[in-house]
Design an enzyme around this catalytic site. Structure first.
Site, mmCIF file in Angstrom:
data_model
loop_
_atom_site.group_PDB
_atom_site.id
_atom_site.type_symbol
_atom_site.label_atom_id
_atom_site.label_comp_id
_atom_site.label_asym_id
_atom_site.label_seq_id
_atom_site.Cartn_x
_atom_site.Cartn_y
_atom_site.Cartn_z
ATOM 1 N N SER A 118 0.832 -1.092 -0.055
ATOM 2 C CA SER A 118 -0.079 -0.218 -0.174
ATOM 3 C C SER A 118 0.891 1.061 0.013
ATOM 4 O O SER A 118 0.214 2.459 0.083
ATOM 5 C CB SER A 118 -1.027 0.103 1.247
ATOM 6 O OG SER A 118 -1.633 -1.212 1.487
ATOM 7 N N THR A 173 1.497 6.960 0.900
ATOM 8 C CA THR A 173 0.625 5.769 0.513
ATOM 9 C C THR A 173 0.633 5.499 -0.998
ATOM 10 O O THR A 173 1.110 6.354 -1.801
ATOM 11 C CB THR A 173 -0.896 5.851 0.682
ATOM 12 O OG1 THR A 173 -1.729 4.872 0.072
ATOM 13 C CG2 THR A 173 -1.537 7.406 -0.188
ATOM 14 N N GLY A 187 -6.056 10.385 -3.207
ATOM 15 C CA GLY A 187 -6.787 10.166 -2.084
ATOM 16 C C GLY A 187 -6.549 11.308 -1.128
ATOM 17 O O GLY A 187 -6.087 12.434 -1.346
ATOM 18 N N ASP A 188 -6.756 10.931 0.022
ATOM 19 C CA ASP A 188 -6.795 11.932 1.379
ATOM 20 C C ASP A 188 -5.482 11.990 1.803
ATOM 21 O O ASP A 188 -4.816 13.161 2.523
ATOM 22 C CB ASP A 188 -7.646 11.396 2.481
ATOM 23 C CG ASP A 188 -7.120 9.838 2.906
ATOM 24 O OD1 ASP A 188 -6.980 9.029 2.076
ATOM 25 O OD2 ASP A 188 -7.013 9.694 3.888
ATOM 26 N N GLY A 246 -7.507 4.296 4.996
ATOM 27 C CA GLY A 246 -8.842 3.731 4.636
ATOM 28 C C GLY A 246 -9.230 4.413 3.393
ATOM 29 O O GLY A 246 -8.403 5.064 2.633
ATOM 30 N N GLY A 255 -10.166 6.791 1.134
ATOM 31 C CA GLY A 255 -9.701 8.366 1.148
ATOM 32 C C GLY A 255 -10.662 9.340 0.509
ATOM 33 O O GLY A 255 -10.903 10.301 1.115
HETATM 34 C C1 SD4 Z 1 -6.207 6.604 0.057
HETATM 35 N N1 SD4 Z 1 -6.215 6.617 2.627
HETATM 36 O O1 SD4 Z 1 -5.504 6.582 -0.937
HETATM 37 C C2 SD4 Z 1 -5.539 6.008 1.276
HETATM 38 C C3 SD4 Z 1 -5.538 4.596 1.239
HETATM 39 C C4 SD4 Z 1 -5.157 3.946 2.371
HETATM 40 O O2 SD4 Z 1 -4.719 2.065 3.730
HETATM 41 O O3 SD4 Z 1 -5.257 4.530 3.633
HETATM 42 N N2 SD4 Z 1 -4.832 2.754 2.378
HETATM 43 O O4 SD4 Z 1 -7.358 6.549 -0.050
#
Ligand code: SD4
Length: 329
Positions: A90, A210, A222-223, A244, A246
């Site tokens: 990840s 990430t 993402g976030d 999680g 995002g």
């Molecule tokens: C995202 N928040 O790109 C990230 C993904 C993530 O564990 O946290 N994965 O949305």
């Protein structure tokens, strides 16, 4: 009633109606709050907190701060561990690609002065968190993206590398046979790292890095690299970070919300729970995961997640524990 009294009554009522927690009153005094002095050495510190079972990252952060590094040095050192681990799919090297086979990385970092640096859609560079730090420290900007971020990284001496490992490539080729895309709770084997630290001088810092969601659309961000969403640090109050899905975090500006709730008097755990409940009340979260961790200026920590299965790693006194997090579902 004066205008001011009216405004206060309105604010109090609105907050009570929307927050769902009894956190309302201190916001009325927030304009008067004084910065907490942060120059005393506290022997019970540092404390390192990170998402998921990121023990090795916490250890690297601990070692860095114990040798005299700042909280900022610590979170950068910690975030670099999963970035260079090919088995962490990840983050960084070995991260799962987008649906077109590109490994694209998002990262950000914040220091105790409220400075922020970030990169999005960065390709071919193993340590986006360190590039984010350079953006923060060496440019007049806060966020560089794509080709520009790569150009800057190369100018700064970072090496261009292939980040798609044979394992991630093979899995992607398997996925392409159906090309079915439906993000689902915990099956993405999330281990994106958000890492927070408080050092002996009681200064806070945070980082988040990430490769984003596996098989995302090309260009999706993402976030994690976005200030206030995947990470927020306010040295007067505390810090928070997310993992999680995002999109859910972006739409609710979760990490900023958590820090602001702590400013109003919530504990880190209460603030994380309320940020999750905002998602529950306003968004379609079925089968999706979001986990938050937070720490306040006193080193008190807390966490909460949407679905079960989220854990965090905490290191204090050179001991690391993995803690299961309470969840809505
Ligand atoms: C995202 N928040 O790109 C990230 C993904 C993530 O564990 O946290 N994965 O949305």
């Amino acid at each position: 009633m004066t205008n001011d009294t009216n405004r206060r009554a309105f604010l109090k009522k609105t907050i009570q109606n929307t927050a769902g927690l009894s956190l309302a009153l201190p916001i009325l005094n927030s304009c008067q709050s004084e910065p907490i002095p942060s120059n005393k050495v506290d022997p019970t510190l540092p404390i390192i907190l990170s998402t998921w079972n990121n023990k090795k990252a916490n250890q690297a952060a601990w070692d860095t701060i114990s040798k005299g590094g700042t909280a900022l040095d610590g979170v950068e050192a910690g975030a670099r561990i999963p970035e260079e681990d090919p088995n962490d799919q990840s983050v960084g090297y070995g991260g799962r690609p987008d649906r077109d086979g590109n490994v694209t990385l998002d990262a950000c970092i914040m220091n105790s002065n409220g400075d922020y640096g970030a990169v999005t859609y960065l390709q071919h560079i193993k340590h986006p968190v360190s590039v984010a730090r350079r953006v923060m420290e060496e440019t007049p900007h806060a966020l560089l993206s794509g080709a520009g971020a790569l150009k800057f990284a190369l100018e700064q001496g970072f090496e261009k590398e292939n980040l798609l490992t044979s394992k991630s490539k093979q899995e992607w080729e398997e996925w392409k046979k159906t090309s079915e895309y439906k993000p689902k709770v915990n099956i993405e084997l999330h281990d994106t790292i958000g890492i927070l630290a408080i050092d002996k001088q009681k200064n806070l810092a945070g980082a988040c890095t990430t490769s984003g969601l596996a098989y995302k659309m090309q260009g999706r961000i993402g976030d994690s690299p976005i200030a206030g969403a995947g990470l927020f640090v306010d040295n007067e109050i505390g810090c928070a970070t997310a993992t999680g899905m995002g999109e859910l975090v972006l739409k609710s500006v979760g990490s900023f919300l958590i820090v602001e709730l702590m400013r109003q008097g919530a504990t880190p755990a209460e603030a994380c729970k309320e940020a999750v409940m905002r998602i529950v009340r306003k968004q379609n979260y079925e089968e999706l995961q979001v986990g938050y961790i937070a720490m306040n200026k006193s080193g008190e920590v807390g966490a909460y997640s949407l679905q079960s299965g989220f854990v965090y790693a905490i290191t204090s006194d050179n001991q690391t524990r993995i803690v299961e997090v309470d969840s809505y579902i």
